[in-house]
Design a protein around this motif. Sequence first.
Motif, PDB file in Angstrom:
ATOM      1  N   THR A  54      43.585  28.908  57.942  1.00  0.00           N
ATOM      2  CA  THR A  54      44.629  29.909  57.710  1.00  0.00           C
ATOM      3  C   THR A  54      44.022  31.310  57.682  1.00  0.00           C
ATOM      4  OG1 THR A  54      45.917  28.338  56.400  1.00  0.00           O
ATOM      5  CG2 THR A  54      46.446  30.679  56.133  1.00  0.00           C
ATOM      6  N   PRO A  55      44.466  32.209  58.559  1.00  0.00           N
ATOM      7  CA  PRO A  55      44.024  33.603  58.482  1.00  0.00           C
ATOM      8  C   PRO A  55      44.505  34.228  57.176  1.00  0.00           C
ATOM      9  CG  PRO A  55      45.067  33.128  60.593  1.00  0.00           C
ATOM     10  CD  PRO A  55      45.357  31.969  59.705  1.00  0.00           C
ATOM     11  N   SER A  56      43.819  35.224  56.705  1.00  0.00           N
ATOM     12  CA  SER A  56      44.219  35.902  55.472  1.00  0.00           C
ATOM     13  C   SER A  56      45.648  36.437  55.581  1.00  0.00           C
ATOM     14  CB  SER A  56      43.261  37.055  55.175  1.00  0.00           C
ATOM     15  OG  SER A  56      43.736  37.815  54.073  1.00  0.00           O
ATOM     16  N   THR A  57      46.459  36.085  54.603  1.00  0.00           N
ATOM     17  CA  THR A  57      47.854  36.559  54.606  1.00  0.00           C
ATOM     18  C   THR A  57      47.953  38.023  54.184  1.00  0.00           C
ATOM     19  OG1 THR A  57      48.118  35.682  52.356  1.00  0.00           O
ATOM     20  CG2 THR A  57      48.787  34.261  54.180  1.00  0.00           C
ATOM     21  N   ASN A  58      46.845  38.595  53.723  1.00  0.00           N
ATOM     22  CA  ASN A  58      46.849  40.002  53.303  1.00  0.00           C
ATOM     23  C   ASN A  58      46.572  40.962  54.454  1.00  0.00           C
ATOM     24  OD1 ASN A  58      47.283  39.348  50.548  1.00  0.00           O
ATOM     25  ND2 ASN A  58      45.093  38.893  50.309  1.00  0.00           N
ATOM     26  N   ILE A  59      46.239  40.413  55.605  1.00  0.00           N
ATOM     27  CA  ILE A  59      45.917  41.267  56.760  1.00  0.00           C
ATOM     28  C   ILE A  59      47.002  41.077  57.813  1.00  0.00           C
ATOM     29  CG2 ILE A  59      44.209  41.779  58.555  1.00  0.00           C
ATOM     30  CD1 ILE A  59      42.062  40.712  56.679  1.00  0.00           C
ATOM     31  N   SER A  60      47.840  42.074  57.957  1.00  0.00           N
ATOM     32  CA  SER A  60      49.014  41.974  58.838  1.00  0.00           C
ATOM     33  C   SER A  60      48.637  41.792  60.301  1.00  0.00           C
ATOM     34  CB  SER A  60      49.893  43.221  58.681  1.00  0.00           C
ATOM     35  OG  SER A  60      49.167  44.394  59.010  1.00  0.00           O
ATOM     36  N   LYS A  61      47.444  42.306  60.686  1.00  0.00           N
ATOM     37  CA  LYS A  61      47.012  42.202  62.089  1.00  0.00           C
ATOM     38  C   LYS A  61      46.772  40.755  62.525  1.00  0.00           C
ATOM     39  CE  LYS A  61      43.554  45.055  61.607  1.00  0.00           C
ATOM     40  NZ  LYS A  61      42.352  45.892  61.929  1.00  0.00           N
ATOM     41  N   TYR A  62      46.702  39.854  61.559  1.00  0.00           N
ATOM     42  CA  TYR A  62      46.472  38.450  61.877  1.00  0.00           C
ATOM     43  C   TYR A  62      47.760  37.685  62.196  1.00  0.00           C
ATOM     44  CZ  TYR A  62      41.729  39.005  59.893  1.00  0.00           C
ATOM     45  OH  TYR A  62      40.437  39.410  59.629  1.00  0.00           O
ATOM     46  N   TRP A  63      48.900  38.291  61.895  1.00  0.00           N
ATOM     47  CA  TRP A  63      50.168  37.562  61.935  1.00  0.00           C
ATOM     48  C   TRP A  63      51.183  38.150  62.914  1.00  0.00           C
ATOM     49  CZ3 TRP A  63      50.249  32.952  59.588  1.00  0.00           C
ATOM     50  CH2 TRP A  63      49.222  32.704  58.670  1.00  0.00           C
ATOM     51  N   ASN A  64      52.195  37.322  63.214  1.00  0.00           N
ATOM     52  CA  ASN A  64      53.282  37.699  64.133  1.00  0.00           C
ATOM     53  C   ASN A  64      52.764  37.964  65.556  1.00  0.00           C
ATOM     54  OD1 ASN A  64      55.248  37.616  62.028  1.00  0.00           O
ATOM     55  ND2 ASN A  64      54.480  39.609  61.315  1.00  0.00           N
ATOM     56  N   GLY A  65      51.805  37.151  65.964  1.00  0.00           N
ATOM     57  CA  GLY A  65      51.309  37.218  67.332  1.00  0.00           C
ATOM     58  C   GLY A  65      52.041  36.226  68.220  1.00  0.00           C
ATOM     59  N   ASN A  66      51.353  35.683  69.211  1.00  0.00           N
ATOM     60  CA  ASN A  66      51.986  34.730  70.130  1.00  0.00           C
ATOM     61  C   ASN A  66      51.290  33.367  70.170  1.00  0.00           C
ATOM     62  OD1 ASN A  66      49.655  35.401  71.446  1.00  0.00           O
ATOM     63  ND2 ASN A  66      50.645  36.391  73.191  1.00  0.00           N
ATOM     64  N   ILE A  67      50.432  33.107  69.172  1.00  0.00           N
ATOM     65  CA  ILE A  67      49.739  31.814  69.107  1.00  0.00           C
ATOM     66  C   ILE A  67      50.425  30.927  68.076  1.00  0.00           C
ATOM     67  CG2 ILE A  67      47.574  30.632  68.574  1.00  0.00           C
ATOM     68  CD1 ILE A  67      46.107  33.198  69.430  1.00  0.00           C
ATOM     69  N   ASN A  68      50.869  29.753  68.494  1.00  0.00           N
ATOM     70  CA  ASN A  68      51.502  28.807  67.566  1.00  0.00           C
ATOM     71  C   ASN A  68      50.535  28.446  66.445  1.00  0.00           C
ATOM     72  OD1 ASN A  68      54.044  28.469  68.869  1.00  0.00           O
ATOM     73  ND2 ASN A  68      53.081  27.161  70.400  1.00  0.00           N
ATOM     74  N   ILE A  88      50.247  33.373  64.893  1.00  0.00           N
ATOM     75  CA  ILE A  88      49.135  34.261  64.569  1.00  0.00           C
ATOM     76  C   ILE A  88      48.671  34.995  65.830  1.00  0.00           C
ATOM     77  CG2 ILE A  88      48.385  32.852  62.631  1.00  0.00           C
ATOM     78  CD1 ILE A  88      46.182  31.695  64.392  1.00  0.00           C
ATOM     79  N   THR A  89      47.855  36.010  65.606  1.00  0.00           N
ATOM     80  CA  THR A  89      47.338  36.815  66.715  1.00  0.00           C
ATOM     81  C   THR A  89      45.980  36.285  67.164  1.00  0.00           C
ATOM     82  OG1 THR A  89      46.224  38.349  65.217  1.00  0.00           O
ATOM     83  CG2 THR A  89      48.517  38.859  65.810  1.00  0.00           C
ATOM     84  N   GLU A  90      45.494  36.821  68.277  1.00  0.00           N
ATOM     85  CA  GLU A  90      44.159  36.475  68.759  1.00  0.00           C
ATOM     86  C   GLU A  90      43.110  36.836  67.708  1.00  0.00           C
ATOM     87  OE1 GLU A  90      43.102  35.018  71.441  1.00  0.00           O
ATOM     88  OE2 GLU A  90      44.840  34.974  72.786  1.00  0.00           O
ATOM     89  N   LEU A  91      43.303  37.971  67.047  1.00  0.00           N
ATOM     90  CA  LEU A  91      42.364  38.405  66.017  1.00  0.00           C
ATOM     91  C   LEU A  91      42.394  37.448  64.825  1.00  0.00           C
ATOM     92  CD1 LEU A  91      40.336  40.604  65.193  1.00  0.00           C
ATOM     93  CD2 LEU A  91      42.231  41.835  64.100  1.00  0.00           C
ATOM     94  N   GLU A  95      39.100  35.388  63.537  1.00  0.00           N
ATOM     95  CA  GLU A  95      38.486  35.694  62.246  1.00  0.00           C
ATOM     96  C   GLU A  95      38.904  34.713  61.143  1.00  0.00           C
ATOM     97  OE1 GLU A  95      38.790  39.804  61.246  1.00  0.00           O
ATOM     98  OE2 GLU A  95      37.887  40.473  63.131  1.00  0.00           O
ATOM     99  N   SER A  96      39.291  33.523  61.550  1.00  0.00           N
ATOM    100  CA  SER A  96      39.603  32.470  60.577  1.00  0.00           C
ATOM    101  C   SER A  96      39.028  31.156  61.096  1.00  0.00           C
ATOM    102  CB  SER A  96      41.117  32.338  60.392  1.00  0.00           C
ATOM    103  OG  SER A  96      41.719  31.747  61.536  1.00  0.00           O
ATOM    104  N   SER A  97      39.185  30.097  60.316  1.00  0.00           N
ATOM    105  CA  SER A  97      38.690  28.785  60.739  1.00  0.00           C
ATOM    106  C   SER A  97      39.712  28.026  61.589  1.00  0.00           C
ATOM    107  CB  SER A  97      38.298  27.947  59.515  1.00  0.00           C
ATOM    108  OG  SER A  97      39.397  27.831  58.639  1.00  0.00           O
ATOM    109  N   ALA A  98      40.856  28.657  61.860  1.00  0.00           N
ATOM    110  CA  ALA A  98      41.838  28.042  62.762  1.00  0.00           C
ATOM    111  C   ALA A  98      41.238  27.955  64.168  1.00  0.00           C
ATOM    112  CB  ALA A  98      43.124  28.861  62.780  1.00  0.00           C
ATOM    113  N   LYS A  99      41.625  26.929  64.907  1.00  0.00           N
ATOM    114  CA  LYS A  99      41.081  26.740  66.262  1.00  0.00           C
ATOM    115  C   LYS A  99      42.223  26.520  67.245  1.00  0.00           C
ATOM    116  CE  LYS A  99      37.088  24.541  64.140  1.00  0.00           C
ATOM    117  NZ  LYS A  99      37.656  24.703  62.773  1.00  0.00           N
ATOM    118  N   LEU A 100      42.040  27.008  68.457  1.00  0.00           N
ATOM    119  CA  LEU A 100      43.057  26.838  69.487  1.00  0.00           C
ATOM    120  C   LEU A 100      42.936  25.447  70.091  1.00  0.00           C
ATOM    121  CD1 LEU A 100      45.348  28.363  70.930  1.00  0.00           C
ATOM    122  CD2 LEU A 100      43.704  28.925  72.723  1.00  0.00           C
TER     123      LEU A 100
END
Length: 224
Positions: A54-68, A88-91, A95-100
């Motif tokens: 899970t990307p940090s929920t405190n960093i808006s740049k990580y969210w509302n992207g185009n990656i499921n 989530i976004t590419e960033l 910058e998290s342990s999530a994997k595509l």
Amino acid sequence: LQQRKEKQLKLLKTAMLQTLFTKKNVPQLRFKGFTDTWKQRKLGEVTKIVSGGTPSTNISKYWNGNINWYSPTEIGNQTFVNSSKKKITELGLKESSAKLLPGKKTILFTSRAGIGDMAIMNTDGSTNQGFQSWVVKPHITDIYFLYSLGSKLKKQALRKASGSTFLEISNSEVKKLTLYLPGFKEQTIIGKIIELIDKLITFQQGKTNKLESLKQFLLQNMFI
């Protein structure tokens, strides 16, 4: 009549699974032309087991992207998933342990707080840490064949799960789950037949739901 057809199809599927997926190295029911014994393998040998993050929920740049980005609550009775509620976004991915994970090659498998819910992911995506997803290996494991083994693998996973707050199964334990596999060609044939039966069941369910909706409409509008 529709419900009877649906029930018959479910019974047919159950009977096939019971005779095809046994603990023996040769199933009771066999398609013509196949004589090789099925081999016992560990799940980690025939798939790549991938944890989520899970990307940090405190960093808006990580969210509302185009990656499921799936959570376990989104995995229910549906066989296939196409789009997640949150993205989530590419960033955020980087910058998290999530994997595509690759679409049409990945089975999402919940590993905590409801172990063993499964869905085939049709499009590329990622998950949170509540999954130990299975990425099939080309020409080794047929994805729908493996998905059809879900109930047996779930039982094993529940026996191996541990935890004081909630049950969870680790990546290393998921790799140890065992299954019997025929050759890839036989897997593919079996997978296609089980998928066809599942589609027919879904079709019958759809017709039943429409008839029930029609009945409710009539009851609400034709009686005073």
